[in-house]
Every structure is written in structure tokens, then in C-alpha cells.
Design an enzyme around this catalytic site. Structure first.
Site, mmCIF file in Angstrom:
data_model
loop_
_atom_site.group_PDB
_atom_site.id
_atom_site.type_symbol
_atom_site.label_atom_id
_atom_site.label_comp_id
_atom_site.label_asym_id
_atom_site.label_seq_id
_atom_site.Cartn_x
_atom_site.Cartn_y
_atom_site.Cartn_z
ATOM 1 N N HIS A 103 0.476 5.104 1.146
ATOM 2 C CA HIS A 103 1.334 5.752 2.107
ATOM 3 C C HIS A 103 0.825 5.910 3.444
ATOM 4 O O HIS A 103 -0.242 5.768 3.651
ATOM 5 C CB HIS A 103 1.447 7.392 1.886
ATOM 6 C CG HIS A 103 2.150 7.603 0.274
ATOM 7 N ND1 HIS A 103 2.991 7.128 -0.166
ATOM 8 C CD2 HIS A 103 1.338 8.123 -0.701
ATOM 9 C CE1 HIS A 103 3.268 7.519 -1.614
ATOM 10 N NE2 HIS A 103 2.303 8.300 -1.890
ATOM 11 N N GLU A 120 -1.153 13.710 0.414
ATOM 12 C CA GLU A 120 -0.746 14.496 -0.609
ATOM 13 C C GLU A 120 -2.298 15.107 -1.229
ATOM 14 O O GLU A 120 -3.334 14.497 -1.130
ATOM 15 C CB GLU A 120 0.227 13.635 -1.297
ATOM 16 C CG GLU A 120 -0.513 12.434 -2.030
ATOM 17 C CD GLU A 120 0.580 11.600 -2.680
ATOM 18 O OE1 GLU A 120 1.767 11.757 -2.693
ATOM 19 O OE2 GLU A 120 0.133 10.303 -3.106
ATOM 20 N N HIS A 178 -3.291 4.272 -4.544
ATOM 21 C CA HIS A 178 -3.564 5.110 -5.700
ATOM 22 C C HIS A 178 -2.410 4.745 -6.716
ATOM 23 O O HIS A 178 -1.390 4.298 -6.377
ATOM 24 C CB HIS A 178 -3.532 6.706 -5.185
ATOM 25 C CG HIS A 178 -2.138 6.826 -4.554
ATOM 26 N ND1 HIS A 178 -2.006 6.479 -3.008
ATOM 27 C CD2 HIS A 178 -0.918 7.497 -4.773
ATOM 28 C CE1 HIS A 178 -0.995 7.027 -2.956
ATOM 29 N NE2 HIS A 178 -0.011 7.598 -3.759
ATOM 30 N N ARG A 198 4.866 -0.025 -2.019
ATOM 31 C CA ARG A 198 4.382 -0.497 -3.349
ATOM 32 C C ARG A 198 3.424 -1.824 -3.173
ATOM 33 O O ARG A 198 4.168 -2.738 -2.482
ATOM 34 C CB ARG A 198 5.547 -0.690 -4.305
ATOM 35 C CG ARG A 198 6.055 0.480 -4.716
ATOM 36 C CD ARG A 198 7.307 0.184 -5.784
ATOM 37 N NE ARG A 198 8.304 1.152 -5.738
ATOM 38 C CZ ARG A 198 9.562 1.088 -5.736
ATOM 39 N NH1 ARG A 198 9.898 0.028 -4.986
ATOM 40 N NH2 ARG A 198 10.452 2.108 -5.733
#
Length: 322
Positions: A103, A120, A178, A198
Site C-alpha cells: 500500500h 494497517e 505483505h 498487487r
């Protein structure tokens, strides 16, 4: 009006890697579809949850924000960039591996208009034997070596795999490569963003039968090759009715506590509090009112609320804005 704890109707998202495990929490899922994400508390163009209790029942979180502003959410309860609620709370059911992804942060110049970056954290609610995640690159990987590995279809050689168990916690700052893998059930607290780049998706088709898009150039641009500050821990609690800090970022604090006797708490005066019931049952009391707590429940406690009390036996996460 006087503020009170808010509970929401989740928005469920079909995902190629999802399943039906969220039904164990008593949620009614769309029939016959692989549900990967339950957006439990959200105020985003791609999903806005609605209040199900009290005087505000039927209103979306965005409408509550527009009507009651800082009186409910506190001086820190807004994204300065978007004006929206700053966090997104999810439950994730991973029956298959998620894509290897990364991200961006808030400063990336190719962010979609109106979007935030995405830092996150994950808390593992349940994990099947042998479950693992992908958590960062190997220490020797550079942009050049990663690009070469992608070109030669050897990207997985660059990844670090980590075994996981229930109770493990992972902080995932923007820029951390991740992926959740099959066999885990996760609570996720994140910036209010739906932007994912991605790197690799196992050459599988999406729900429409077509290959899912990859975002190689954006991914290579935003990865923190020198380290992002990611941290992980096994969250064993020595005492009940105390909070253990799991993650601290500019965007959120996340803590874990074990409720075993009645616990009196005060709401943060400048920030709302998100409360997640990881396991167990109990009751949330405020004034003369109360709400039942059960595994999988998520609540928003408005900023500056009067003192509230918890009773029962449960494991809890709470999050607020620092």
C-alpha cells in the site's frame, strides 16, 4: 442529542479468496458467495456502514459525521485530507491466499483522487495449523533485484514467510510488502483507504473469470526497501483489566485487554474509540443503558462519552487516534 455507543450493520465483500467463516459470529452473509471481508465500521465511497441501535439507527456513518461532527468523533476524529472518518475496521476470512501486495502512503503522487495511503495492523483471531503470512521482503532485496525476480517469475523467492497463531499481532506501515495466506481469520484496523497495489496473484482468475490486474510499477515505487518500521508480537496478557499496546502509528493506537471482572473506563476526550470483541461475551454499560457483547461485535464509542463499564469475560481490542 446525547452521544452513545454505536453498533453498525457490516458491509460484506465478495472476494476470490473468501469463504463463510464470518457466519460463526452470527452474521447473515449473502448466500452462496465467498465473503472475504466484513467492513464493520466504515465511511468510504466503496462501503459505508449503517447504525443499527438507538436514536441514530438507519443512518450511515457518513451521515452521523455530517450531523454531529466533532461532538461525536472529537477534534482528531477526521482525516484532514478527505474530511471523512479516518479509520476502517474489518474482519477478514482468508480461505485462500491473498495477493502479494503493498500500500502507498499519503504522499504518493499517484494516489487515486480523494484516497488516503494505507497503514494497517492485523490481529489474528484464529489460525489453522501451519498457517502463515507473507510479511516483508528478505533483507537483501532491492528495487532492482525485485524487478528482476518479477520478470523471471521468481517473486516468491524475495518474500519472508512467517508462521502465525491466534493472538499474534502485526503492524503493517505503508510500504510493507505483505499477504495473508489461507487458514486465518483476522481483525484489521487501517487508514480509511481502499487502495491496494498487487505484485503477484498466483496466476488465478478473479470472480469474473478473468486475470486480476497487477500494479507492478506502482508497487515498485511505494515499497520501503530500507524497512518501513513494521513490528510484530505475540500478545500474551499477564493480567486482566489492563491494556497492552499492539501498534502505535500516527494514524491509530491499538491495544488489547482481557476482561474478567467489571472494568470502568473513560472515553478519550479528543478521539472516538473503536472496540472489537475478539472472543467471549459480556455487557457494555453507560448510564442506565447497556449493550450485549459477543465475539465478533464491533462498536464505536463517541469522543468524550461519559464513563462506561464492561462486565463479563472477553478479549478486547480498542483503537483510537493518538
Amino acid at each position: 442529542m446525547k452521544s452513545y455507543p454505536l453498533k453498525f450493520q457490516p458491509e460484506f465483500k465478495e472476494r476470490v479468496w473468501g469463504g463463510r467463516a464470518l457466519e460463526q459470529f452470527g452474521f447473515e452473509l449473502p448466500p452462496g458467495r465467498p465473503i472475504g471481508e466484513g467492513w464493520m465500521i466504515g465511511d468510504h465511497p466503496n462501503g459505508t456502514t449503517k447504525v443499527v441501535n438507538g436514536e441514530l439507527a438507519g443512518l450511515g456513518l457518513d451521515e452521523v459525521r455530517e450531523r454531529h461532527g466533532k461532538a461525536f468523533f472529537g477534534a482528531k476524529g477526521y482525516s484532514e485530507k478527505t474530511g471523512r472518518f479516518p479509520l476502517l475496521l474489518k474482519l477478514l476470512d482468508c480461505q485462500d491466499d491473498l495477493s502479494v501486495q503493498v500500500h502507498p502512503n499519503d504522499l504518493y503522487d499517484r494516489l487515486p483522487e480523494g484516497e488516503l495511503g494505507k497503514t494497517e495492523m492485523w490481529y489474528i483471531l484464529d489460525a489453522k495449523p501451519g498457517a502463515k503470512i507473507i510479511y516483508g521482503l528478505r533483507p537483501d532485496i532491492t528495487r532492482e533485484t525485485l524487478a528482476e525476480a518479477i520478470q523471471n517469475n521468481r517473486i516468491m523467492d524475495c518474500m519472508q514467510e512467517v508462521p502465525v497463531a491466534a493472538g499474534d499481532s502485526f503492524y503493517i506501515p505503508a510500504g510493507t510488502v505483505h499477504a495473508l495466506c489461507s487458514g486465518v481469520l483476522v481483525a484489521e484496523i487501517q487508514q480509511n483507504s481502499d487502495t491496494t497495489y498487487r505484485l503477484y496473484d498466483y496466476d488465478r482468475p478473479g470472480l469474473d473469470g478473468k486475470p486480476r490486474d497487477l500494479h507492478i510499477e506502482d508497487s515498485l515505487n511505494v515499497i520501503a526497501y530500507e524497512g518501513s518500521g513494521a513490528t510484530r508480537m505475540t500478545t500474551e496478557l499477564e493480567r486482566s483489566n489492563e491494556w497492552l499496546q499492539l501498534a502505535a502509528s500516527p494514524y491509530f493506537i491499538v491495544e488489547k485487554g482481557r476482561l474478567e471482572t467489571e472494568w470502568s473506563l473513560a472515553a478519550n476526550s479528543e478521539s472516538f474509540t473503536l472496540l472489537v470483541v475478539c472472543d467471549g461475551t459480556g455487557t457494555l454499560h453507560w448510564g442506565e443503558h447497556k449493550l450485549a457483547l459477543r465475539t465478533g461485535d464491533c462498536f464505536l464509542l463517541p469522543a468524550g462519552s461519559s464513563e462506561y463499564r464492561l462486565s463479563g469475560e472477553a478479549t478486547l481490542l480498542r483503537s483510537y487516534i493518538p
